[in-house]
Design a protein around this motif. Sequence first.
Motif, PDB file in Angstrom:
ATOM      1  N   ASP A  37      89.589-143.527  32.379  1.00 54.70           N
ATOM      2  CA  ASP A  37      88.816-144.166  31.312  1.00 54.70           C
ATOM      3  C   ASP A  37      89.623-144.223  30.015  1.00 54.70           C
ATOM      4  O   ASP A  37      89.683-145.262  29.353  1.00 54.70           O
ATOM      5  N   HIS A  42      88.639-146.972  27.649  1.00 54.94           N
ATOM      6  CA  HIS A  42      87.211-146.690  27.856  1.00 54.94           C
ATOM      7  C   HIS A  42      86.455-147.788  28.612  1.00 54.94           C
ATOM      8  O   HIS A  42      85.245-147.948  28.442  1.00 54.94           O
ATOM      9  N   SER A  45      83.686-146.039  30.930  1.00 49.86           N
ATOM     10  CA  SER A  45      82.504-145.544  30.220  1.00 49.86           C
ATOM     11  C   SER A  45      81.658-146.695  29.675  1.00 49.86           C
ATOM     12  O   SER A  45      80.434-146.585  29.607  1.00 49.86           O
ATOM     13  N   GLN A  46      82.278-147.816  29.324  1.00 53.72           N
ATOM     14  CA  GLN A  46      81.516-148.986  28.880  1.00 53.72           C
ATOM     15  C   GLN A  46      80.657-149.534  30.015  1.00 53.72           C
ATOM     16  O   GLN A  46      79.502-149.912  29.797  1.00 53.72           O
ATOM     17  N   LYS A  49      77.769-147.056  30.459  1.00 58.19           N
ATOM     18  CA  LYS A  49      76.795-147.202  29.366  1.00 58.19           C
ATOM     19  C   LYS A  49      75.982-148.477  29.513  1.00 58.19           C
ATOM     20  O   LYS A  49      74.795-148.512  29.196  1.00 58.19           O
ATOM     21  N   ARG A  50      76.610-149.534  29.993  1.00 57.68           N
ATOM     22  CA  ARG A  50      75.941-150.820  30.173  1.00 57.68           C
ATOM     23  C   ARG A  50      74.960-150.793  31.346  1.00 57.68           C
ATOM     24  O   ARG A  50      74.114-151.662  31.487  1.00 57.68           O
TER      25      ARG A  50
END
Length: 120
Positions: A37, A42, A45-46, A49-50
């Motif tokens: 990541d 990142h 992680s995006q 999160k999405r």
Amino acid sequence: MDIIIKSAAKPETHNSPCLVLPVFASKTLSKVAQIIDKATQHALSQLVKRGDINGELGQTLLIPALTGIKAQRVLLLGCGKQEPLSEANYRSLLKSLLQQLNNAQLEQCSVFFDQISVVE
């Protein structure tokens, strides 16, 4: 199918058709996934999160061509709760992994099962 076990000190420089990385049910990336990541600015992680993957046991997300790593693809693999898996859940996890690799017509991959253990 041949299985070869090797150690990779730097997963971000590991040249592979596909890196398989765990994601846990709490939307938590494994330690190796966190390294990837960071190397990909990142990107993983995006996606988490999405809501593209939430870490549910057996869930998969195949990501092509990420900048910052040598691997051609990354397969995020949902591993459920961050606790030891039962044998049945481990088999289910492997079945999901093999099905996704087959669907993507991948003959080789590098699996990083850091933080994965099975209850005896």
